[in-house]
Design an enzyme around this catalytic site. Structure first.
Site, mmCIF file in Angstrom:
data_model
loop_
_atom_site.group_PDB
_atom_site.id
_atom_site.type_symbol
_atom_site.label_atom_id
_atom_site.label_comp_id
_atom_site.label_asym_id
_atom_site.label_seq_id
_atom_site.Cartn_x
_atom_site.Cartn_y
_atom_site.Cartn_z
ATOM 1 N N ASP A 1 0.793 -1.207 -0.267
ATOM 2 C CA ASP A 1 -0.061 -0.202 0.027
ATOM 3 C C ASP A 1 1.059 1.278 0.006
ATOM 4 O OD1 ASP A 1 -1.500 2.316 0.649
ATOM 5 O OD2 ASP A 1 -2.800 1.017 2.040
ATOM 6 N N THR B 1 -3.126 5.151 -4.031
ATOM 7 C CA THR B 1 -1.987 5.984 -3.490
ATOM 8 C C THR B 1 -0.705 5.607 -4.124
ATOM 9 O OG1 THR B 1 -1.689 4.036 -1.771
ATOM 10 C CG2 THR B 1 -2.945 5.838 -1.023
ATOM 11 N N THR B 2 -0.538 4.565 -4.623
ATOM 12 C CA THR B 2 0.656 4.339 -5.282
ATOM 13 C C THR B 2 0.593 5.075 -6.692
ATOM 14 O OG1 THR B 2 0.575 1.856 -4.210
ATOM 15 C CG2 THR B 2 2.154 2.444 -6.279
ATOM 16 N N ASP C 1 -9.319 -0.029 2.170
ATOM 17 C CA ASP C 1 -9.424 0.324 0.846
ATOM 18 C C ASP C 1 -10.800 -0.307 0.359
ATOM 19 O OD1 ASP C 1 -7.058 1.271 1.170
ATOM 20 O OD2 ASP C 1 -5.810 0.102 -0.117
#
Length: 541
Positions: free
Chosen positions: A67, A100-101, A398
């Site tokens: 994550d 997020t990545t 998530d």
């Protein structure tokens, strides 16, 4: 501070001697390198073939995750630009819970694209204007052309979005369980208040981690799960339809506010003081007993004497509860949290809870207070080890956020880099009609967007150049191919309609907005003044 006058033209020193200052294009290039560096750290964590990162903190604790936000949260960086890049992963996580990545990888690429223009002496302001134009166009296209509506009432449609979100995570092996848990949890906490649709995950959806058992034993409990046991062995461990009183005051003798000194001259004065304490506690307990509750729960302590009075009245008590748990309990059983036993009335007693029960799981006792109508839920997670449970918790967080995003904005866009590729193609087309120097930075956003599908191909060991060229051609030949992207598992090109991979629109829009806005902000910086004293300087003095 200022040296010399105007006559002899001596140098004017404004900054203190131990201040470092960088300015001009060097700063922008340093910022670009910092963004690149952060993006490279987590580039391999994108997609279904994502690698895990193992991080150790100074205390020896371990985090294993893919994550983006969890990785960057654990990394300590010194460069100010790198700090703000890490900050955007947190923003993305708080706002949408996913992507997020992607946001870090995209921001790093957008910054890298600006480097060539800075080296050609194009003013940062012009680059920024072009980037902003591109962002406005992209938002318009995504909302109008490149997204499709979702039927919120249809469980299968919602499940598709959750599965796409989880397919890149460790929980992909327990996909159906995760989808069921996240849908149940969000449906339960979704309430309509005064014409406003509220889904408050942070306050009303808690995840309780209990090591032991299998991941498949995880479930959603409609109500509250507390890691607490009764305070007195004679109290009940199971009550159906309990009357509940919630307090945030202590059932103990009140100590003096500031330091209190008592001088006792005679022996019977001492027993008088003890009597006074007993009377005070008895009064508090009588005020509670008058309302005939079955269960009393307080955030503070309960003294032995108070326990004795409550047990005699057949009342069960729990103590030292967290404030957040108490708020959730109030929502489950319909009680009002009271600050003083004097103020208790019949309206404050909660009667909505169906069952109070204490169960032993592993070697600890857990209190379950449940109600079928509850709008607060607890997700009980089981798993073989702490590290795995922590990763499952991040994945479920998530998934739950993903359901919330689709319910609040019921539109989805194709995953697997398809939406980025479609936008890149549209920007390349439009850049031909943009006038002046802005045309080049505008078209550069298209190249930056291609980083997402490119990274997906790289991470599963595909042939990057061949597949990217084919994908570019696919999008350029026909407008209707906007759902074509990369199969993150094999690296092949595929239509996302067939693979059924769709992301919530909110997540992708936020990725674009955050990545470009941050890049714009960092390109605006032309001076870094760091006036911090080094510890060695301080020590030497």
């Amino acid at each position: 501070m200022l040296q010399g006058g105007f006559g002899n033209r001596a140098p004017v020193i404004v900054l203190s001697t131990n201040t470092q200052r960088e300015h001009g294009s060097r700063v922008q290039l340093a910022n670009i390198n910092a963004a690149k560096c952060v993006a490279d750290v987590i580039r391999t964590s994108l997609g279904p073939r994502a690698m895990l990162k193992m991080l150790m903190d100074p205390m020896g604790g371990i985090v294993m995750t893919n994550d983006g936000n969890a990785i960057l949260r654990e990394i300590t960086v010194k460069h100010p630009a790198a700090k703000s890049i890490i900050e955007i992963a947190r923003t993305q996580d708080e706002e949408t819970g996913d992507g997020t990545t992607s946001v870090i990888v995209l921001a790093g690429e957008v910054m890298t694209e600006a480097q060539q223009f800075l080296e050609q002496n194009i003013h940062p302001t012009i680059i920024i204007q072009a980037y902003r134009m591109a962002l406005d166009d992209m938002i318009k296209w995504v909302e109008d052309k490149y997204s499709k509506p979702v039927d919120v009432k249809n469980e299968e449609d919602l499940a598709v979005a959750v599965k796409s979100c989880l397919s890149t995570k460790m929980m992909s092996l327990h996909m159906d369980l995760a989808v069921k848990i996240s849908l149940d949890a969000v449906r339960s906490i979704s309430v309509d208040k005064a014409g406003y649709h509220e889904i408050d995950i942070k306050r009303y959806c808690r995840i309780e981690k209990i090591p032991g058992g299998e991941i498949d034993d995880s479930r959603v409990v409609k109500g509250v799960v507390l890691n607490k046991d009764i305070v007195h062995p004679k109290m009940k461990r199971r009550i159906e339809k309990p009357r509940v009183i919630l307090l945030d005051c202590s059932l103990e003798y009140k100590k003096g506010e500031s330091q209190t000194a008592l001088e006792i001259m005679r022996e019977d004065d001492f027993s008088k003081i003890l009597e006074q304490e007993e009377t005070e506690i008895r009064k508090q307990c009588d005020e509670i007993i008058a309302l005939k509750p079955d269960l009393v729960i307080t955030e503070k302590g309960i003294s032995d004497m108070a326990q004795h009075f409550l047990v005699r009245a057949g009342i069960t008590a729990l103590r030292r509860l967290k404030k957040t748990d108490n708020n959730r309990l109030a929502r489950v059983c319909g009680a009002t949290i009271c600050h003083d036993t004097k103020d208790l009335t019949e309206e404050d007693v909660g009667t909505k809870a169906d069952l109070y029960e204490i169960t032993k799981i592993g070697d600890e006792y857990f209190t379950f207070i449940t109600s079928e109508e509850s709008t607060a839920v607890t997700i009980v997670l089981r798993g073989p080890s702490k590290d795995i449970i922590n990763e499952v918790e991040r994945n479920l967080q998530d998934a739950v956020n993903c359901v919330r995003n689709v319910l609040l904005n019921p539109r989805v866009v194709p995953g697997g880099g398809a939406i980025e590729m479609a936008l890149a193609n549209a920007i390349t087309e439009k850049s031909k009609s943009v006038e002046g120097v802005r045309q080049w930075p505008y078209a550069a956003i298209a190249r930056a967007l291609e980083v997402i599908p490119r990274t997906l191909i790289q991470n599963c060991g595909g042939s990057t150049i061949r597949q990217m060229t084919a994908l570019r051609a696919k999008h350029a030949t026909d407008e209707s191919n906007w759902t074509w992207g990369v199969n993150g598992t094999t690296g092949e090109l595929v239509d996302m309609k067939e693979l059924n991979i769709w992301d919530p629109l909110t997540v992708r829009l936020q990725v674009l907005k955050t990545a470009i806005e941050t890049s714009v902000m960092l390109l605006r910086i032309d001076d870094i003044v760091s006036g911090t004293k080094k510890m060695s300087d301080v020590n030497s003095k």
